[in-house]
Design an enzyme around this catalytic site. Structure first.
Site, PDB file in Angstrom:
ATOM      1  N   LYS A   1      -8.382   3.840   1.720  1.00  0.00           N
ATOM      2  CA  LYS A   1      -7.801   5.007   1.843  1.00  0.00           C
ATOM      3  C   LYS A   1      -7.707   5.416   0.111  1.00  0.00           C
ATOM      4  O   LYS A   1      -7.561   7.146  -0.448  1.00  0.00           O
ATOM      5  CB  LYS A   1      -6.315   4.873   1.646  1.00  0.00           C
ATOM      6  CG  LYS A   1      -5.954   4.005   3.164  1.00  0.00           C
ATOM      7  CD  LYS A   1      -4.268   3.771   3.762  1.00  0.00           C
ATOM      8  CE  LYS A   1      -4.014   3.029   4.644  1.00  0.00           C
ATOM      9  NZ  LYS A   1      -4.705   1.784   4.345  1.00  0.00           N
TER      10      LYS A   1
ATOM     11  N   LYS B   1     -15.441  28.733 -30.157  1.00  0.00           N
ATOM     12  CA  LYS B   1     -16.251  27.620 -28.544  1.00  0.00           C
ATOM     13  C   LYS B   1     -15.508  27.995 -27.473  1.00  0.00           C
ATOM     14  O   LYS B   1     -13.678  28.553 -27.229  1.00  0.00           O
ATOM     15  CB  LYS B   1     -15.918  26.481 -28.607  1.00  0.00           C
ATOM     16  CG  LYS B   1     -16.599  25.259 -29.964  1.00  0.00           C
ATOM     17  CD  LYS B   1     -17.736  25.471 -29.852  1.00  0.00           C
ATOM     18  CE  LYS B   1     -18.449  25.451 -28.293  1.00  0.00           C
ATOM     19  NZ  LYS B   1     -18.350  23.767 -28.790  1.00  0.00           N
TER      20      LYS B   1
ATOM     21  N   SER C   1       0.905  -1.272   0.038  1.00  0.00           N
ATOM     22  CA  SER C   1      -0.184   0.024   0.159  1.00  0.00           C
ATOM     23  C   SER C   1       0.790   0.942   0.003  1.00  0.00           C
ATOM     24  O   SER C   1       0.971   2.305  -0.129  1.00  0.00           O
ATOM     25  CB  SER C   1      -0.943  -0.291   0.750  1.00  0.00           C
ATOM     26  OG  SER C   1      -0.219  -0.233   2.636  1.00  0.00           O
TER      27      SER C   1
ATOM     28  N   HIS D   1     -39.577  21.490 -13.083  1.00  0.00           N
ATOM     29  CA  HIS D   1     -39.309  20.235 -14.272  1.00  0.00           C
ATOM     30  C   HIS D   1     -37.792  20.998 -15.168  1.00  0.00           C
ATOM     31  O   HIS D   1     -38.385  20.680 -16.435  1.00  0.00           O
ATOM     32  CB  HIS D   1     -40.461  20.251 -14.819  1.00  0.00           C
ATOM     33  CG  HIS D   1     -41.599  19.676 -13.762  1.00  0.00           C
ATOM     34  ND1 HIS D   1     -41.594  18.342 -13.102  1.00  0.00           N
ATOM     35  CD2 HIS D   1     -42.433  20.247 -13.114  1.00  0.00           C
ATOM     36  CE1 HIS D   1     -42.623  18.645 -12.608  1.00  0.00           C
ATOM     37  NE2 HIS D   1     -43.203  19.218 -11.913  1.00  0.00           N
TER      38      HIS D   1
ATOM     39  N   ASN E   1      -1.948  -2.643  12.335  1.00  0.00           N
ATOM     40  CA  ASN E   1      -3.459  -1.964  12.544  1.00  0.00           C
ATOM     41  C   ASN E   1      -4.159  -0.826  13.511  1.00  0.00           C
ATOM     42  O   ASN E   1      -4.944   0.276  12.763  1.00  0.00           O
ATOM     43  CB  ASN E   1      -4.750  -3.561  13.272  1.00  0.00           C
ATOM     44  CG  ASN E   1      -4.470  -4.721  12.438  1.00  0.00           C
ATOM     45  OD1 ASN E   1      -3.125  -4.616  11.614  1.00  0.00           O
ATOM     46  ND2 ASN E   1      -4.756  -5.667  13.151  1.00  0.00           N
TER      47      ASN E   1
HETATM   48  N1  ARG Z   1      -1.555  -1.804   5.089  1.00  0.00           N
HETATM   49  C1  ARG Z   1      -2.021  -1.823   6.145  1.00  0.00           C
HETATM   50  C2  ARG Z   1      -3.027  -0.557   5.832  1.00  0.00           C
HETATM   51  O1  ARG Z   1      -3.133  -0.246   5.425  1.00  0.00           O
HETATM   52  C3  ARG Z   1      -1.439  -2.118   7.165  1.00  0.00           C
HETATM   53  C4  ARG Z   1      -2.031  -2.780   8.219  1.00  0.00           C
HETATM   54  C5  ARG Z   1      -1.489  -4.278   7.528  1.00  0.00           C
HETATM   55  N2  ARG Z   1      -1.813  -5.589   8.520  1.00  0.00           N
HETATM   56  C6  ARG Z   1      -1.895  -6.712   8.848  1.00  0.00           C
HETATM   57  N3  ARG Z   1      -1.713  -7.342   9.716  1.00  0.00           N
HETATM   58  N4  ARG Z   1      -0.807  -6.622   7.989  1.00  0.00           N
HETATM   59  O2  ARG Z   1      -4.411  -1.859   6.332  1.00  0.00           O
END
Ligand code: ARG
Length: 483
Positions: free
Chosen positions: A345, A303, A43, A176, A130
């Protein structure tokens, strides 16, 4: 398509190339992760923009560890110093990401450990990615929503200014998309202003639920270490801490809510956009875009196109998709954290970015647009837009409304045949006459909208006062501590 993956990402199956660093979880595994796994699950490519918040969260966490005497003050200071270096490297673009940096959390911790050695290796004590990533996203969202709210307020101020500049100008009000009754341009502009204000209120309301620290929830169940969870929440400027660790790492309703409030603002902007598209056509001719806020055609020299307005309309579709898509991601997920949540995200960043950009562009477009009162008023002075006034005139003289509606409706039908004007038909009608015919004269009808909140000059003067009070209220709410 063969369905094979040897198109553009290479065919390097198998273990992670050496020299790429290690994952945070390598200890449990015999070999390194497959390249495909890293490519698919990483990510970093999108969560690197959380780096500031990740450092902020890490600073608070390490201070909390020292307060709880889990690490020494000296270790804390070493880590804080390393975090300062990481911050500098990120700011200047000198930070070197490694292939094993799955996400921003890994990258920051890896670098802190390189810089601070054994003390750095203590940074992640009592913490999981987490609760860490949930913390980062909440910090990011709080800040971003406030930026959006302030930009909404800017747009409201522009709408107010444009309304003030055009006091007395009227145009057809539509239902309308058919001409219905004349309304003041100020009334029309402020209608959008009030709707946008509710967007700010929704942001502030959503922030109440976003402004909660998940730090200390750990992977899912808290910790055996005496973490200062409340202290960390306060350190990070959150209004409060989580109540339940499973909920803290295992829910994203606050992200869905942020997406919703942002998307609704985008939808409001799309509606303004559609009107500007219409108003700037030759057919309507109600407004002319400033050159700086219009685009040209590559082929058609004459235009001048309303691309901002069109994209305010078009991009709203994509943002609705972001919201719907993320709700689908959340659907059916068991407690607590699931990697699915990493999908929070991209829609959030995209939606926030696009709403921000849309607000800037639409605000500029409306600040510089030229309204064309003659065209607006000529359209509003079409005799038939006074039809309701005629019916109400009869009502004031004792005729039941349904009957009055039928009388005027018959006259309109006759006038639309094109031989006689409505005005002359009214003047000759037994129940109406010359006085009533004056209602059909240009500019008369709009002045007769007198009820509170109505579209005529009397209630709109009052509305101006109320709208200014409303903007003061919103401005104050956005300046309030904690906001
Ligand atoms: N990049 C992960 C996220 O955005 C971080 C958490 C990853 N946690 C895991 N137990 N693999 O959620």
């Amino acid at each position: 398509m063969s369905g094979d993956h040897d198109t553009d990402q290479g065919t390097d199956h198998g273990a992670d190339p050496s020299g790429g660093g290690q994952t945070l979880w390598h200890g449990r595994f015999e070999g390194g992760p497959a390249a495909e796994l890293m490519a698919y699950t990483e990510s970093l490519s999108f969560d690197r923009r959380l780096w500031r918040d990740d450092i902020t969260g890490s600073r608070a966490h390490v201070r909390g560890l020292a307060r709880a005497a889990i690490i020494t003050d000296a270790e804390r200071d070493q880590v804080l110093l390393a975090l300062d270096v990481v911050e500098q490297e990120m700011e200047t673009g000198l930070f070197v990401f490694l292939p094993a940096d799955e996400d921003i959390h890994t990258a920051v911790e890896r670098r802190v450990t390189e810089l601070a050695g054994p003390a750095g290796a203590k940074l992640h004590t009592g913490r999981s990615r987490n609760d860490q990533s949930a913390t980062d996203v909440r910090l990011w969202t709080k800040r971003e929503l406030m930026v959006v709210a302030r930009r909404v307020l800017d747009l409201q101020r522009v709408l107010l200014r444009r309304a003030e500049e055009h006091e007395g100008v009227y145009l057809p009000g539509y239902t309308h998309l058919q001409r219905a009754q004349p309304v003041l341009l100020a009334h029309h502009l402020l209608a959008h202003g009030w709707a946008l204000g509710r967007g700010i209120d929704r942001i502030l309301d959503a922030l109440e639920r976003i402004d909660v620290s998940p730090l200390g929830a750990g992977a899912l169940a808290g910790s055996s270490l005496p973490l200062d969870v409340d202290g960390n929440a306060a350190d990070l400027g959150f209004a409060r801490r989580f109540e339940n660790s499973l909920d803290a790492v295992g829910s994203r309703d606050h992200v869905a809510e942020a997406l919703f409030v942002l998307t609704l603002i985008a939808v409001d902007l799309s509606r303004i956009g559609e009107e500007i598209v219409l108003w700037t056509t030759d057919e309507f001719g109600f407004a002319k875009l400033d050159d700086a806020y219009a685009t040209g055609s590559s082929m058609l020299p004459q235009k001048k196109n309303p691309d901002i307005a069109e994209l305010a309309r078009g991009k709203a579709g994509r943002l609705i998709g972001n919201l719907a898509g993320f709700l689908a991601t959340m659907k059916g997920l068991p407690l607590s954290y699931n990697r699915d949540y990493q999908e929070d995200k991209e829609p959030l960043f995209d939606t926030a970015d696009q709403v921000r950009l849309a607000l800037g562009a639409v605000t500029g477009m409306l600040a510089t647009i030229t309204f064309v009162p003659e065209r607006m008023q000529a359209a509003a002075d079409a005799e038939t837009t006074a039809a309701t006034d005629l019916a109400e005139w009869l009502v004031q003289r004792g005729m039941p409304f349904r009957e009055a509606h039928a009388v005027v409706g018959a006259l309109v039908r006759e006038a639309l045949q094109g031989e006689r004007s409505l005005r002359s038909l009214v003047a000759e009608h037994a129940s109406l006459g010359a006085d009533a015919a004056e209602l059909v004269a240009p500019g008369v009808s709009v002045r007769r909208r007198v009820t509170p909140g109505g579209a005529g000059p009397v209630p709109v003067a009052d509305q101006f006062v109320r709208f200014r009070v409303e903007l003061d209220r919103l401005a104050e709410a956005l300046e309030a501590p904690g906001a």
